[in-house]
Structures are given as C-alpha cells and as structure tokens.
Write a protein that holds these residues in place. Structure first.
Motif, PDB file in Angstrom:
ATOM      1  N   LYS A 193      81.659   9.558 -89.434  1.00 59.72           N
ATOM      2  CA  LYS A 193      80.599   9.667 -88.428  1.00 59.72           C
ATOM      3  C   LYS A 193      80.482  11.106 -87.926  1.00 59.72           C
ATOM      4  CE  LYS A 193      81.738   6.390 -85.486  1.00 59.72           C
ATOM      5  NZ  LYS A 193      81.605   5.446 -84.349  1.00 59.72           N
ATOM      6  N   LYS A 194      81.604  11.744 -87.693  1.00 62.21           N
ATOM      7  CA  LYS A 194      81.593  13.128 -87.215  1.00 62.21           C
ATOM      8  C   LYS A 194      80.945  14.049 -88.254  1.00 62.21           C
ATOM      9  CE  LYS A 194      84.682  16.597 -85.192  1.00 62.21           C
ATOM     10  NZ  LYS A 194      84.315  17.751 -86.038  1.00 62.21           N
TER      11      LYS A 194
ATOM     12  N   VAL B 110      93.984   3.593 -91.783  1.00 63.19           N
ATOM     13  CA  VAL B 110      93.412   4.664 -92.604  1.00 63.19           C
ATOM     14  C   VAL B 110      91.896   4.514 -92.696  1.00 63.19           C
ATOM     15  CG1 VAL B 110      93.269   5.596 -94.948  1.00 63.19           C
ATOM     16  CG2 VAL B 110      95.497   5.127 -93.924  1.00 63.19           C
ATOM     17  N   VAL B 111      91.420   3.286 -92.923  1.00 56.94           N
ATOM     18  CA  VAL B 111      89.981   3.037 -93.013  1.00 56.94           C
ATOM     19  C   VAL B 111      89.305   3.398 -91.690  1.00 56.94           C
ATOM     20  CG1 VAL B 111      88.193   1.267 -93.249  1.00 56.94           C
ATOM     21  CG2 VAL B 111      90.163   1.275 -94.796  1.00 56.94           C
ATOM     22  N   GLN B 112      89.911   2.980 -90.581  1.00 56.29           N
ATOM     23  CA  GLN B 112      89.320   3.250 -89.268  1.00 56.29           C
ATOM     24  C   GLN B 112      89.174   4.744 -89.012  1.00 56.29           C
ATOM     25  OE1 GLN B 112      90.489   1.113 -85.502  1.00 56.29           O
ATOM     26  NE2 GLN B 112      91.367   3.118 -84.992  1.00 56.29           N
ATOM     27  N   VAL B 113      90.222   5.505 -89.275  1.00 60.47           N
ATOM     28  CA  VAL B 113      90.186   6.942 -88.998  1.00 60.47           C
ATOM     29  C   VAL B 113      89.250   7.660 -89.967  1.00 60.47           C
ATOM     30  CG1 VAL B 113      91.563   9.047 -88.807  1.00 60.47           C
ATOM     31  CG2 VAL B 113      92.506   6.888 -88.012  1.00 60.47           C
ATOM     32  N   ARG B 114      89.235   7.226 -91.230  1.00 59.34           N
ATOM     33  CA  ARG B 114      88.314   7.847 -92.187  1.00 59.34           C
ATOM     34  C   ARG B 114      86.861   7.608 -91.770  1.00 59.34           C
ATOM     35  NH1 ARG B 114      90.006   6.555 -98.311  1.00 59.34           N
ATOM     36  NH2 ARG B 114      89.306   8.651 -98.825  1.00 59.34           N
TER      37      ARG B 114
ATOM     38  N   PHE C 216      72.882   4.846 -89.398  1.00 61.94           N
ATOM     39  CA  PHE C 216      73.633   5.478 -88.313  1.00 61.94           C
ATOM     40  C   PHE C 216      72.986   6.800 -87.909  1.00 61.94           C
ATOM     41  CE2 PHE C 216      76.817   8.833 -87.452  1.00 61.94           C
ATOM     42  CZ  PHE C 216      77.261   8.406 -86.211  1.00 61.94           C
ATOM     43  N   VAL C 217      72.656   7.636 -88.896  1.00 61.73           N
ATOM     44  CA  VAL C 217      72.052   8.936 -88.608  1.00 61.73           C
ATOM     45  C   VAL C 217      70.680   8.769 -87.959  1.00 61.73           C
ATOM     46  CG1 VAL C 217      71.229  11.085 -89.625  1.00 61.73           C
ATOM     47  CG2 VAL C 217      73.348  10.082 -90.424  1.00 61.73           C
ATOM     48  N   LYS C 218      69.888   7.822 -88.453  1.00 57.30           N
ATOM     49  CA  LYS C 218      68.564   7.567 -87.859  1.00 57.30           C
ATOM     50  C   LYS C 218      68.677   7.121 -86.414  1.00 57.30           C
ATOM     51  CE  LYS C 218      65.715   6.487 -91.893  1.00 57.30           C
ATOM     52  NZ  LYS C 218      64.898   5.457 -92.571  1.00 57.30           N
TER      53      LYS C 218
ATOM     54  N   GLU D 202      77.871  14.316 -99.604  1.00 60.09           N
ATOM     55  CA  GLU D 202      78.900  15.276 -99.209  1.00 60.09           C
ATOM     56  C   GLU D 202      80.050  14.596 -98.482  1.00 60.09           C
ATOM     57  OE1 GLU D 202      76.118  19.264 -98.550  1.00 60.09           O
ATOM     58  OE2 GLU D 202      76.462  17.876 -96.888  1.00 60.09           O
ATOM     59  N   VAL D 203      79.722  13.663 -97.583  1.00 60.97           N
ATOM     60  CA  VAL D 203      80.774  12.966 -96.828  1.00 60.97           C
ATOM     61  C   VAL D 203      81.646  12.145 -97.768  1.00 60.97           C
ATOM     62  CG1 VAL D 203      81.246  11.261 -95.039  1.00 60.97           C
ATOM     63  CG2 VAL D 203      79.403  12.919 -94.716  1.00 60.97           C
TER      64      VAL D 203
END
Length: 336
Positions: A287-288, A278-282, A326-328, A298-299
């Motif tokens: 990231k998406k 569950v943690v992995q898929v969340r 991650f976004v940077k 929001e995420v």
C-alpha cells in the motif's frame, strides 16, 4: 562532539568529524560524503550526512578476512545504532560490555567519551550493514523540547538528567515504520537544501517517537506474555527480509530455536502465524509503495512476487479490493 571511525587493517580513517549545535543558526546545510574502499578483497561503502548537531552514517562491509573497526565519540551525545545485516562482535562498547550485534536490532544510549567508543570485528565473507545516528545533547533537547509524550519515556528522562552513566545499550527491535523512516532520511538527497535539514529533523523526531511506541508496546506485551528477545528478533529479521522471507525451518536454524516452539511463541506473541505475519507486512508495504507512485507491476517486482496476478490475488484477499481499486479510492488512479 567529535566522532571518529577507522579500519585498523587498512590503516584508514573513515571519518574524523567535529559536530556542534548552534540553536541560532538559520541556514543548516546538510553535507553528504560518499566513500568507497575496494582494496584486495575488502569492499566498503560509506555514506555520511552531517549537519548542525547531527551525524548520520550508513556503512556496508564485505571482506575476505576479518576487519577491525575502531570508533570513538567525545562529549555527551545520544546514539542510535541500527544493524541491518551481517555479523559483528563488539569489544569494550557501551557499558564496557562485549556483545554480538543482532540483525534487526536498534540500540539507543546516552553516552560521554567514556562508553562512546569501542572495537567491532566484522566477520569475513559475511559482511555487515548498519546505520549510526549520533546527535549532540543540545540538539536532542531542543528537538524534543515541546514533546510532552516523552515525560513517560524513561530513556528521555535519563537524557534530561544531563549525566551520561555509560550504561549498556538499550536494545529495541526494528519494525516497518522504523525501517521506513530510516530510509527516508538516508534517501533525502533530492530535496532542496533549504528544506532538507528541517525534513531530517522532523524524521528524527518521528524516529524517536516510533522507538518510544516500540518500547512501550514491548513493556505492555511482557505484562501478558514474556517472550524471549529471540522472538522479537525473529519478527525484525522477517521485516528486513520481506523480499525473500525465510520459512519457519530456516528461521529456527538461524536463531537456534526449536521450530515447533518458535511457531507457538510467535503466534502467542503476535496473534498470527509467521506466514500470516509476512503477508500482512508485505501488504502494508505494498500500500505504501502504491501511494509513492509505483505501479502494480513495479510493486509486485519490488516485493519479489513470481507474477503480477499472484500479487493482485494476495492483495485483494488481504484488503478486499485490488491494487487498482485501492489507488482509485485514494484519488490517484493515474498511478496505475
């Protein structure tokens, strides 16, 4: 191809549409229709996308009494049916079979008028949400004519035979990719009509390719370990309920499996515990969402984390960097 659906108790036709495919057509507008039924305890929403060779419907039911949904589709066609929530039982469906739709499953089939119809009972006070994708045989063949990878796909070879045999549905299971593609198709309204048809065609190809990978992975895994369909169904159910994932005890009750056996079989099949999965898929979904212009707050809210700080902590633990880092890294720091 004529496709039709109706609710027996309300004496209401949901749609009765002729879909043809013209390969030479240069302009292919995508027609959207929305319907709402709110009738004495029956709530139904229906969204339909129809275009050259293709008919897509998204249906949601909730009712204080059982509903009988009748449907039929004439002429050879390819059908993908995705069942997202609720309970429904089908009589005289594909293969002349009676069966219960399971949450998280995808049915695929090549059908003619025989096998292209049936009756579904939607259970009271539970409802149902499902998506139906139907396409003419010519649309399907032209869409995939250059895709050599389908030479290894037994379903595709069956379609190329050109002779529907009214086989029972082939059952596959949703993953995050299949869910995401389906949502992109359904939510393509804001796109210019000039491009929308081509976008949907590309997404249908991607959808079919993802199902091919899904089927291939399932076949390979069963060479090593032969799980029951229930274990794969559990995984799909988790993906559909990422915002409020059930624990192992709840899953055991829902799927009527011994909790200890469920944990053991799940870990053996997927190499991790139910919680870790569950943690992995969340985090994959996080990231998406970050790359789709959603900010960290929001995420965290969309994934139903109790606090932003908890979400950031889990994200960093999984990926080794914070959401902002991650976004940077992807050159999009304006999103934070």
């Amino acid at each position: 191809m004529r496709t039709r659906s109706a609710i027996k108790e309300l004496n209401k036709v949901l749609y009765d549409t002729i879909i043809e495919y013209d390969k030479s057509c240069l302009k292919n507008p995508v027609k959207r229709e929305d319907f709402l039924v709110d009738d004495n305890g029956v709530l139904m929403t229906l969204k339909i996308l129809s275009t050259n060779g293709l008919h897509i419907s998204e249906t949601f039911f909730r009712s204080n009494r059982p509903l009988t949904v009748e449907w039929m589709t004439e002429k050879p066609h390819i059908r993908f049916f995705l069942f997202f929530s609720g309970q429904s039982h089908v009589y005289d469906g594909a293969g002349n079979e009676n069966y219960t739709n399971s949450v998280g499953t995808v049915q695929r089939n090549f059908l003619d008028t025989a096998g292209g119809g049936g009756t579904a009972i939607i259970h009271e006070n539970v409802g149902a949400r499902f998506v139906n994708i139907k396409m003419t045989l010519d649309f399907y063949i032209n869409l995939l004519k250059d895709d050599d990878w389908l030479n290894q796909d037994s379903f595709h070879q069956y379609v190329l035979s050109g002779k529907p045999q009214n086989r029972p549905n082939e059952i596959l299971f949703m993953d995050l990719k299949i869910l995401s593609i389906t949502q992109e198709i359904l939510n393509s309204d804001g796109m210019d009509d000039e491009y929308r048809y081509h976008f949907i065609c590309l997404k249908i190809r991607e959808f079919i390719f993802s199902l091919h990978l899904n089927a291939h992975s399932r076949m390979q895994s069963k060479k090593v370990y032969s799980p029951s369909d229930n274990i794969e169904n559990v995984r799909s159910y988790l993906i559909l309920n990422l915002n409020n994932p059930p624990n192992s005890a709840e899953l055991a009750r829902i799927f009527r499996i011994n909790e200890k056996k469920l944990k053991e079989d799940f870990k053996r099949q997927y190499g991790m515990t139910i919680y870790a999965y569950v943690v992995q898929v969340r985090m994959e979904k996080a990231k998406k969402l970050l790359l789709e212009d959603h900010n960290v707050n929001e995420v965290a809210t969309l994934l139903r984390y109790q606090s932003v700080s908890h979400f950031i902590k889990v994200f960093k633990s999984k990926h080794g960097y914070t959401p902002k880092e991650f976004v940077k890294h992807f050159g999009c720091d304006q999103l934070i």
